[in-house]
Write an enzyme that holds these catalytic residues in place. Structure first.
Site, short mmCIF file in Angstrom:
data_model
loop_
_atom_site.label_atom_id
_atom_site.label_comp_id
_atom_site.label_asym_id
_atom_site.label_seq_id
_atom_site.Cartn_x
_atom_site.Cartn_y
_atom_site.Cartn_z
N HIS A 67 0.84 -1.20 0.00
CA HIS A 67 0.00 0.00 0.00
C HIS A 67 0.88 1.26 0.00
CE1 HIS A 67 -3.64 2.36 1.42
NE2 HIS A 67 -2.66 3.19 1.67
N GLU A 68 1.84 1.31 0.92
CA GLU A 68 2.70 2.50 1.02
C GLU A 68 3.59 2.63 -0.21
OE1 GLU A 68 1.89 4.66 3.14
OE2 GLU A 68 0.54 3.28 4.16
N HIS A 71 1.83 4.50 -3.00
CA HIS A 71 1.95 5.95 -2.86
C HIS A 71 3.31 6.40 -3.39
CE1 HIS A 71 -1.66 6.67 -0.54
NE2 HIS A 71 -1.31 5.85 0.43
ZN LIG Z 1 -2.44 5.21 2.02
#
Ligand SMILES: [Zn+2]
Ligand SMILES: [Zn+2]
Length: 152
Positions: A67-68, A71
């Site tokens: 998830h990170e 980004h």
């Molecule tokens: Zn996030």
């Protein structure tokens, strides 16, 4: 204390799942509470929640890291790196990242009820409250009085 090489894990997952190197720092930040991790726009470093990593399994940790990294990589490619962006949603799905951080189980202490025999002073500890008129002390037959609650 959690033994987990977060930098090595992020480096590895970035290469295997994104096919690109992670070129910044990944560290634990004990001040993170409800989020599994965060991407810092200023430094482009990643921070992760050590309490959450200690409570979840490895598959969940990988999901949080993916998830990170979504980004991170999208931001560096000048694509939509925010949760609402289609680029983000698409990449997250593609790499199998977690959409939401898992809920932490609250570390609430167990509360118990404390009773004391009014006759002999014997203490009784119970998970549930009971009617003091219905039970007598096993030692002397006296009546119990409710003293209060205490952490087990
Ligand atoms: Zn996030
Ligand atoms: Zn008693």
């Amino acid at each position: 204390m959690l033994e987990y090489d977060i930098q090595a894990a992020v480096n590895r997952i970035s290469l295997t799942d994104f096919g690109m190197a992670f070129q910044h720092r990944a560290t634990f930040n004990g001040r993170l509470r409800t989020t599994g991790g965060r991407f810092l726009l200023k430094t482009e470093n990643l921070e992760f929640n050590p309490k959450m990593f200690a409570q979840v399994d490895e598959a969940t940790r990988v999901g949080i890291i993916r998830h990170e990294l979504c980004h991170y990589h999208l931001y560096r490619q000048h694509k939509g790196y925010k949760h609402i962006d289609q680029d983000f949603k698409h990449l997250l799905k593609q790499v199998g990242g977690l959409r939401y951080a898992p809920r932490l189980t609250p570390t609430k202490p167990i509360r118990i009820w404390v009773y004391r025999c009014e006759n002999c002073g014997q203490e009784g500890l119970r998970r549930r409250r009971f009617d003091t008129s219905r039970y007598v002390c096993g030692r002397c037959g006296g009546h119990f009085a409710l003293i209060g609650q205490r952490s087990a």
